[in-house]
Structure formats: structure tokens, C-alpha cells
Enzyme design. Sequence first.
Site, PDB file in Angstrom:
ATOM      1  N   CYS A   1       0.832  -1.202   0.000  1.00  0.00           N
ATOM      2  CA  CYS A   1       0.000   0.000   0.000  1.00  0.00           C
ATOM      3  C   CYS A   1       0.868   1.254   0.000  1.00  0.00           C
ATOM      4  O   CYS A   1       0.454   2.302  -0.511  1.00  0.00           O
ATOM      5  CB  CYS A   1      -0.949   0.001   1.192  1.00  0.00           C
ATOM      6  SG  CYS A   1      -0.113  -0.108   2.799  1.00  0.00           S
TER       7      CYS A   1
ATOM      8  N   HIS B   1      -1.864   1.425   7.352  1.00  0.00           N
ATOM      9  CA  HIS B   1      -2.288   1.309   5.966  1.00  0.00           C
ATOM     10  C   HIS B   1      -2.246   2.692   5.329  1.00  0.00           C
ATOM     11  O   HIS B   1      -2.628   3.694   5.950  1.00  0.00           O
ATOM     12  CB  HIS B   1      -3.703   0.735   5.902  1.00  0.00           C
ATOM     13  CG  HIS B   1      -4.199   0.512   4.501  1.00  0.00           C
ATOM     14  ND1 HIS B   1      -3.547  -0.297   3.608  1.00  0.00           N
ATOM     15  CD2 HIS B   1      -5.281   1.006   3.853  1.00  0.00           C
ATOM     16  CE1 HIS B   1      -4.209  -0.299   2.454  1.00  0.00           C
ATOM     17  NE2 HIS B   1      -5.264   0.489   2.585  1.00  0.00           N
TER      18      HIS B   1
END
Length: 1471
Positions: A716, A1394
Site C-alpha cells: 500500500c 495502511h
Amino acid sequence: MGIGSTKIISYDEASKRFSPADLDRIEATFRDLTNATGELSYTSFKRDVFAHFLPEKLAARLYQVCTSSSKSCMSQKDLVCCLALIYYGSTRERMQLLYLLFAHNTSNSNGTLRWQDVEDFLSQCGDHPPEELDKIFQNHDEIVTQEKFLSWLEYHHGHTTMITDWLMDDQRLHELVLSPIDRTLDQYSILAGVTNLSESEIKDLEKNYQHLSAYSNQNRQNQITLQTFSNILTPVLPPMLIPGFFDAFDENCDGCIDFKEFVCGISAACRGPPKEIYTFLFRVFDRDHDGRLERSDIIHMCSCLIDVAQFVYAFSIHMNDSPDLYADNILQKNENNNQSSQMKFFNQQDFLTWCSTDPLIEELIGLTFQVCHVVLGLKPATKQEEITIVKQFLRREQYPFVEAQSGVSSKVYHWINCNRSTSKPGSSWYLIPKDWWTRWESSANTNLTEVATTNLHKKNSASKLNKLPNGIDHKREPGDIDNSILIEKVSSNNTRIANDDCVQLRPGLRHNVHFEMVPESIWSFLRKYYRLSGPAICRKVTYRKKLNKPELDLYPLLIKIYRNQVLTPQQMQAIITNNQANSSSSTYAVYPLLNLVSANLFGTSTPANSVSNNVQRHYLSCSYYVSPYQTNELQPIDFESNSDLTCEAAGFEQHTEMLLETRNNDLTWPEELYTLAIRSKTNTSSSTASSYNNSSGSVDEGERGLIGLSNLGNTCFLNAAVQCLSHSFPLTFYFLHKYHLFEINKDNPIGMQGNIALRYGQLVARLWGNVRGPLAPFELRDSVAKFGSSRFTDFQQHDSQEFLSFLIDGLHEDLNRVHHKPYVELKDSDDRPDQDVAYEHWANHLARNTSIIVDLFHGLLRSQVKCRVCDLKSVRFDPFNILSLPLPVDTTINIETKLFRLNGSRPTRYGIRLDGDCSISQLKMQLSNLSSLSIEQIGFFECNSSYLRRNPFLDNDQTKVKQLSPRDLTAYELPLNKSCDTSSEKPLPPSCSSSYIIAVHRRLERQERYLSPMTRHKIIFFGQPILIPYDKTSTSEKKMTNADIYQIVFKQLERLLRKKKDLANLSNHAFDCDQLFKASYPFTLKLVNDDGKKCSICSWNRFCLGCPFESNNQEFNYTDGNLAIEWESSAYYLRYLSNREQDIEIYPSVTQIRSATNSFIPDDPTSTVRLEDCLESFIKWENLENKEMFNCKRCKKLQPADKKLDIWKLPPCLIFHIKRFQLSNNRWIKSSRPVRFPIHSFYPSKYLAQRSSVPTPMQFRPVNDNLSSSSSSLSSTTSPEAVSSSSVDNMLILSASSLTNGTDHHSKSTDEPIIGLPPPEHIEEPRKKKNKKPFPRRRKKIEVETVENTLNPPRFSQMEERTLSFGDNSFDADNSSYHLYALVCHYGVIGGGHYVAFVKNHTNQQWYCFNDSSCKPVSESILEQCFSSAYLLFYQRETLDHRRYMPNVEGKKQVANELPLTNDDRWCSIM
């Protein structure tokens, strides 16, 4: 007994001196203390046998003497012999034990006694040899035998030393053994003495009280608040009655119900004579606690009783009366009230008389009786009482489920259905088999004889300690509750049932025929006394408008939810075997997709993987699944966009199977990985376009660039950075028009041979191409892993900023137009003008680095280091591409201090905010200002319930505040001498501070298990210690008396005591406890040592817990140590209000400092920082630490220095990095402090370094009108001399507007057409490879060939005239503003967070959220929710014209081709 000694007494003889009960007690206690090892340690021997009274040497010697020679630890038999000798031994036996204690020496094995041994032993025990001992040791050289020593002891009766006095004092040992224990009753016997409940019932209520108090959402522990009480009783009691019931329970009126109030309230509400119950109800309706019911109270009572009538369906009683009319009828019947009085009221006696005549009171009493048993946990006394309670409760709760009665109006019936919580939709009911219910109903008839309870009427509390015997028959003949006859038989493949609602019933079941339905409260009540065999059956209430009544949903919609998870090979094989053995197409397991992907990629054909195909990959036909990623085989359910989506609208049917998908640990989606694997397999037999694109076709111009990137395993960080960089329009324009193919630098030794630039350009072409659906950036990730050292080679979390910096640097080196970098020597500033030094550094930078990256992203920083001694400044300039901004560091420290005063008022908590470098003296000064006490009256202490001592760290006024840990301090008001003048404003001298005595609270609690009489009682400390003013050096004639000490203590504790008048008006006690108030004080003061456990006057052999003194006029005789405030057990449980210890006054400063720190609100300006604040913090002067000393040329040595950074040049595309990850205490932490960043009209030019207005002599004027103003015009062989002398191209690059901001008016006056993005290109199918090598294989080095130029990127005309000038004060001449076009947010913790990107599309000006493969449009207002997670901010100058940064490639050759796309053998990297 003992090493090298003769055994004095055997175990058999010793055990006969104890009663069987004492031996059992000693055995059970010994087993608990030793954890069934059978060996008592020396530490436990000191603590649990002699309570630490014995001196260390004596305890060690006694332990050695009493321990068998064959063992190193004391056994149970050794302990019994030891205790028998000490407490029950004869005089001669104890004298023999004394001889062994004196003569036991490892160096003396012949059993004789020497003078040196005696002298050493006594001195180590804190004693000295007596004069009488000289008679047997005449010359101190004589050896004494045992007989001679025993004769000497017998002659002196043992009263010579403290040790001999201990073992020879028969009276004292007898007192220890026969010490009365009645005065230390436990709370169960004390509460049983003042209520109508037995000790066993109170113990059961304690368990239920702890369970109920867990619902409390307040800070108070083990107490029930009004909110909790309301949540508990709302389903079973009219809401209007609940505040009154809470007040009736809350005797102390402190807003919470403790355990004592809980027990007394239940006793008064449902046990005892009617008069006591009526008195409890009077307190329910007496809202102002004044002892009488005013008319308003009576009207409120009538409203409550009418609600009770509706609640219990007593429709014929006062249902049609209004509360006012009902109240008038009640008052008219009050014969004792004065008729001529205007204010009519009920006193308590009037209320008691009236209660026996009103039927609704009886209904309320019955309802209260049921609530106390079913909800509050009181155990029914008999089986018949249990059945009656359940049936009456059940009849009332089942009423809405039957047909409406003809005499009940529809309005009343509607009220019932709306207000009865058990009949509301979604309420839970449980099913019980009818045959068990029948047996339970008839079980009361089997017990015809019940043990009669003792008389509940008592004269005083002392006579009622154990009034209810345990002989009541509580046998439960019905047996276990077995629901198996109601449950549908399931297959051998057991499904894990998520809850009781999912149990499937046999078809055709009917109420009252096959089962009985009970509400959740009755089910919990029965489960306390009856076990459950098998699963519970729960059903929810539904409401059908046609029937106008609720009903149970016996056969609800059942949905099977499967979850993707990684299984071991053994589990996979078991599932496959099970599936092959069963013909059913649907089983209760889901094949793990990650293992399936592995099987597809490796191409194995083993039996274990033979079923892993596209049709059977789940072993079931999944109709739905929950996932943001959509595949062709599964249909997604969008719960986010429609929160009111019903099961019917979603298409759910009975036994619908759903696949629940959760992210893997590496943040990938299992179904997404499956799709990628399927694409890789398809890629070998179809075209690249069809394999890489979910679908292709024409894409609208406004939809280009809206493609997500698949997460390849913790990637990510890469996806978010690439999405933001690809929406940097000038750079994307550069790559889409293939300019980079003309500028690939294959000769750069620190470059990547063009791999990074080519792979990135390839990915940008696909992102902005004719593609729908997410892409997998395998090629770019592989190139990064190959050239990005070891940082990006694994599948772990990485920093997005570090990757972005690597990617920008890699693109720059691959596109660097300087093929042979000249050597550049950096010169010192030497007090030259900053403009000259900046020009020199920037020119040197351009001589080695010129590319599209430099043009767009590179700026210039000025770094200053100043010597603190001579103020010499050293200045240098450094380029940057990402500006890392620190969060403003708040050096202030918040300290909360709890201050206890001598007047006994509530303690006050103060909040103080100080800089970390402030000293303790400043802390005391601020606390003095807030509390109105002098500094000499403030003392900081370390405290808990057992001790209170001065904090030496805080007594040092030079201690820094930042050194404090913890920062929740405790302070006491210190007494002052009366001779000091407190009215003066001058500081008081230290001599004014008077001495004081520390007093601690304690009580003795009887222990059921103990080893010796000295540990029969356990000392328990509680509460907050207090200070008693006492001047030891006072010479005044008036001395403090014992009564004065008692009065001072009582004054400070008065707020913690229950008053007698409160007991008279508010107490729920069934029996009087006036004897507790006959004494002036409910405690006794004792003189103890510092630890509060032993007497400070008596010697250790007295085993005194503290010498008490009475409250009289005798002079207080204080020697040393502390005072113990010892509470009798009955006074502690009935008068001491422990919850008021937590009652603290909060000063307003506490709220102020809390709101300004951790408890921030995102929109609160006091807690949110601006991006401008981060820039201000970035350009501040900072002190270099000693380890970073500055080598000063003027001082000729290392000197302390200060450092400062300034922004000198702003690039057209400005990237900010907010440094959220910080190193604190040798560990990395993440700061979630909100940073408010501007979206439009951001002017960073005001943070540029100030410049001199004097122009420098270096000014140049271009002569060629057709040269580009960007660094693309630089020659690859340009030298620094050329830059500084004659290169016109460099002059243009170094022009004022180009060097500073690049603002130009060319875009405003040019007539050139605006060229947008090129049309999407179609990727040609790669050539299939022959003789494919098996996995794994080494990848070949990519050869970049020089080919003929086949591309024609657009060419733009260049600027005509520019001047280079550093003399402009405003570096940004047009004061150009910037706008935000992308940002990266980090969510979660530092180790497992994230990254998500938010970007603004250049074409349609719409914001989008890129969460890996997901791309969703969002409004611009959503960015305000990213203040606490923003990590990277991308800004672009609003006047930026991308055309002027494109290189002029006319006449140049294309130096590189596109790299070929990879085949399926590369997809194995996802595993």
C-alpha cells in the site's frame, strides 16, 4: 528436632495437643501456602506464622531448629511440633527449646553453650546479655551444659531476656491462644445482623452485585450509578419509578449504590414485615427526603401507581382517574391531617396507614418482590416461592402475545406493545421444552415439608448473626433443561453456531404444546439454578401489522457465512477428503484461496490440488460475499452506500451462503489474489491486453487515471505514492508523450540503467490508458526491489515517504541529462552575501543534475550554523525534493496535583501547565497561587493506603519538572507554628513549618484459615492517610491532650462518616444499630510504628498491634512512629462511606489543561496545528546537542552552536512530509495530532528566507530567443565555468523567476494551442517465449537498444527574455499561490498501518480516494477528516504552465524502447 539436636517432642504427641478442627485448619492452610508442595519456605514462616514480629536472627534460628535434619524446608509435621511446643508445651519443653535456640550453631556440634554464642545471638536479636547470666558464665570461658542452663532459667523464671520472656510467659501465651474473635466479624455477618437476609443469601447477592456493577460506565468501581440502575430495571419496572427506587437504595445520597446499600435495600423492599416494606416505599416517593409527602409528591406517586396499573394490566384499578383526582381521594381519607390547613401532606405514619387500604400498593409490592428476585439476584426461599415468582412474571410479560381482551381499549393495548420492552421487535425470548416445564411446575408438590425459617423479628443486631439456616430444600427435581427434542437434526458436518438465534427447530412446533417461551430475564433467572444440556434456543420478536400484536419468529431466515482463511496442508487434505466422501455440493468449509493461488501458479497436479479449479474453488455455490473487490464469479453486496438494505432487497433466501472476505495480514484481499492468479494463467493463452485489463474499450477523458493498484502484499505504501505522483500532471504529461524515451541516461553509474523510468512510464501509460479495473504493478515493484537495496525486497510494511524519495531520485538519475558529471568543490560562505552563495550552490547542482524532476520538484534550502561563543555563521545551500516538516513540539508538561487540607474538606485536584525546564519551586509557586496556601504549607508525598512519606525528589526545589514520573502528584497542607505571621506577604521562613504525625486507616479481618494465633487476624489498610498537626518541640504551657488528637482526626474524617440522623430517615436497616453511635468516635487510635502493623512502644515479644489511648484530658504522650485509626468491623461496614474517598473537587484548571493536550477535538484550535505552524517550527533556531559540536574557524575548536534551516527556492511542485513517526525513549511512536492543511490559495512564499535588497553584480541577459527556460536545454558536458560565464541556457535556468518560483506570463500571452494528454495507447501482445524454463529462474539483464526515432512529442516555443537577479526581496515576485492536488494518509499504528491516497483528477477536477485497488469519488470536504492522518501533501503552483518544462526533442533520436511486459512466470512473486 533440628540439626544435631535431640527431638523434644514427637509429631504424634504434638498433634494430640490440638483439636481435630485446629489440625484440619493447619493442614488446609499449609497446603494453600505451599501450593501442595509440602515445604514451607523461610519467608512464609516469618510472615504466615509469626507475622514478621520475630527478629530476623531469631526467626532464622527457630526455623533451623524446628526443621528436620533430613530436609532443607519445613514440613507440616515440623510446623505442628513447633507450634505445639510454643503454645501448648510444658515449661521444661519450652526451656529445652530456648537452650536449642541459644546453642544452635553450625560450629558447635556437641550441644554445649558458650558465652560468645549467647552474646552474639542476643546482640543480633536486638538484646544484650543480662547480669544474671554471669552467674553461670563466671569467667566467660566456661562451657554450660543443658541441665545447668535449664536450672538457671527455672530459678529466674525466664524473665531475663526478651527471648526467654517470650517463651516463659505462660499468661501471655495463653492470651494469644484464647484471644476473642467476636469483635472482628466479617461483612456478611454484620449485614445479616441488620437485615432480614442470611449470610448465604448475602454472599449470593455479592456475586450478582459485581455482575450488575459491570454495566456501569462511570469511573467509580464496584458501584451502581443511576444510569446503570435504569438500564437494569427499565425492562421490568415503569421508568417513572426508577429514580425513586434508586434514591431509596442510595442511603448516603451520593449518587451511587454500594454493596451495603444494595443488600439493605433488597431486604427492606421484599423481606420482613409489611411495615418495613411500606417504609421503603415511603422513601421511594419522598423525593426531597424531608420525611413527609407534599401534595406534589403525592401527585407524582399517583402517576407512578397508574403506570404500575398499566404495567401489571390491572385495568380496573384507577385506570380512568387522573393523578390529581387520585391524589385528592387519598388526601380526603387522611383523618390525621388538619382539614383547615392549606398545605396537605402525608407524614410517614399516615402513609403506612394508607398503604394497607390501596390495592395498587399491593400490586407495586408484588412487582418489587419479583424484580428483587429475578433481576437483582435474591434467591427464593422455597420452591413454591420460585414457581410463583416465575409464573406471575411470565404471565405479565406474555400478555401482549395473546389476543387483545374485549375490555381493553386499543389505545391501552397500543401503549402496552410500545412500552413493554420484551414485546418490542428484536427482543429475545428463549424456548423451554414443555415436558421439562411441566415437571418443574409440579416439583413444588414433591416437597411437602420445608424447614421453617427462624423468626425474622429481632430485638437487636447482636442477637441476629445466623438467623436463616441452610436447611431450606433447594433440590431441583426437574433435572437439566434439554432442548434436543425441539431441535432439527443436523448432518454429520457440524456447523459452528454463531449464536442462539441460529439453532434450527423441528417443523410444526407450537406454543403451550411443545414448548414454553420465557423472556431473557426469566431465562437468566432459571439458568442460575438449572443446568442446560445442549444449545439454548433464542428467538426474536417480530411485529405483524395485520395481526396488531407481536409474535416470535420461530423459523427465522438462516444465512451461512463463510470466511476466507489460510489453512494448513493437513486441514486442506481433510476438507478435500470430506468433500470427496460426501455427495453434497455444499459443505461447511471454504477452500483457502491463498493456497489455491499457489496451486495454480506452480501448476501441480497432485490429488490434493486436483480440485482447485475455477468451478469448485469454494466447495460451495457462494451467492454473495462482502468485499470491496468485485470478481466475475461472486456478486458483491454494497452495505456502505445503503445502510437500510434489507435481507429481502438483497435477495437473501433461506440457507443463502455468503463469503465474508477480510484482508490478509499483508493487506491483500484473497479474492483479489485469486483474480490476479487467474489473469496470470490466462496470460499464457491470450493477448496481453485481455489479460491485463479487466475490460477494455473507450474510456471518457474524464475517467482516465481512475484505476486502482492491486495490493501485492504490504504494498500500500507503493500504491499510494504512485497514485499521487501519477496525478502530478506535468510529469504525467511528460511520460505519456514519451519524452522520457529521448532522455534515458544509460551511462549514469548511480542510475538504474533506465529501468525505473521505463517501468514507471509503462505503468503511467496503463493507468491513463484504455483500461478498466485495477492493475498489478509487478514490473515497477520488481525494479524497485532490484535497485532499491534491501529496503523494498520483502513483503513487510515500508514508509511511503522513503519509497517516494527513492522513486523520485531514481527517475531523476535515469533521466539525468548530464551524462558525465563534472567535479564540483563546495566553497565556504566566508561571510559572502547569501545571494552569491545560493547562486553558486544552485549552479553547481545544475551542473551535475538536470532533468524533468529537477525542474518540477527540486528546491533549495539554506542551512545556517552559528557559534554561540563568537556568533560566527556558516551558510550553505542544499537542494531538496521533499520537505520534511516536524510537528510543533510542545515542551510544556501538564501536572495534576491532588491536595488534602487539614480542615477535612474535600480534596481538590489542581491542573498546572509548566515548561519542562521549570523547577519544583515554580510548581509549588503555582500551586500556592491556586490553593491560597503559602509555599511552606505545601508538601508532596508518596502515598497509598498503608503508608505516607515525603517525596525526597520533590523536596529538592532544583528538580526539573520534566524529570517527574508520574505526573499525578499528591500534596498535603502542612501545619504551621502558631508564632508565625501568616498575614505578611513575605515568604515564611522554613522554621514556620510545624511537625506532624501520620495516621493510617486499618481494620482487622478474621481469617478462616491461619497457622498460628498471631496470624488469626489480617490487617487491612484502606482509605487515604491523614496528617495530624503536632509540634514535638513546643514549649508552650498548653499541651495537646488525647481528646485533642481524637478531635483533629474526627474533623478530617467527618465527611466520610454516616450520620445518625441519616440512618433514622434514610436507612434500610431492619434492626437498630444505635450501639454504634453511643461511643463518641467509631474508631480507636493506636500508637504504631512506621509500617502501621506493630506497636511503637511495646517490645516485639508482646506481639502488640498498637497501644490504644482513650479520648481524655491526659497529655498526649507521643514517642515515635505513626498513629493507626483502627475501625471496628461493624463501624466500618455501617458507618464508613468508602465511596466518598473518591469524591474530589475538580478545579477549573484541570479541565483547561486536559482540553489542551491529549483530549483534543479535531476542530478545536487549541489542539489542531496548522501546516503553517509546522513550517514555522521547521525554520526555527534549534540548539545542537553536545554531541553535535560546531568546528568554529574563528575559535579554532569545537563550540556549542545553533542551527537554522530556511527555504530559499520553491519548486513548482512542492511535496511536504509531515514527520508523524518519532523516536521517543528508544522506541518509535506515531503522533496522530491533527494538522490543518490549506487546500486552495496556500502561500508558502512568506516562509522564504529574507534577502538583501542590494543587487548583486552578477546579472545576465539571454541572446537566443528559441531556447527553453527549463533545464532541458543544458548540454550534457556543461561545466561550472560555463554556467557562470557564457552558457545562455543556464542563464535562463538561473533566472530570477526560474530560480525562485518559475512564474511566467508566457502562459497568459501565448497563442499556442493547449495540448492535452495523448489518446490511450494499445499495448501490443508480447512475443511468446519458447522453451520456458521452470520456476524459479534468474531474470536476464534488460538490454536497451538505440533505435531510430519513431515518436514525435509536441514541441513548444520558449520564453524570449529573462534576467537573472538575486536582489529581489520578494523571491516570489507574483506572490504565487499553491493548491493541493494529492495527499497520502496513514491509518493505524506504526507497525501495521495502511496508506491511502486522495488525489484530484486534472481533467474533471474531482477528488478521488485510492485505497489500493479501490477508486471512489469523494467530496472535497472529506479532506477535513484527514487532518490527523495526513502524511504526504502534494502542492502545485496555480500559475504553472506544464508546456515550458517539456524538453525540445526536435532532431534528437530516441535512445530507448519500451521494456517488454512480463509473462505468467513473474506472477509467482505474489506468494
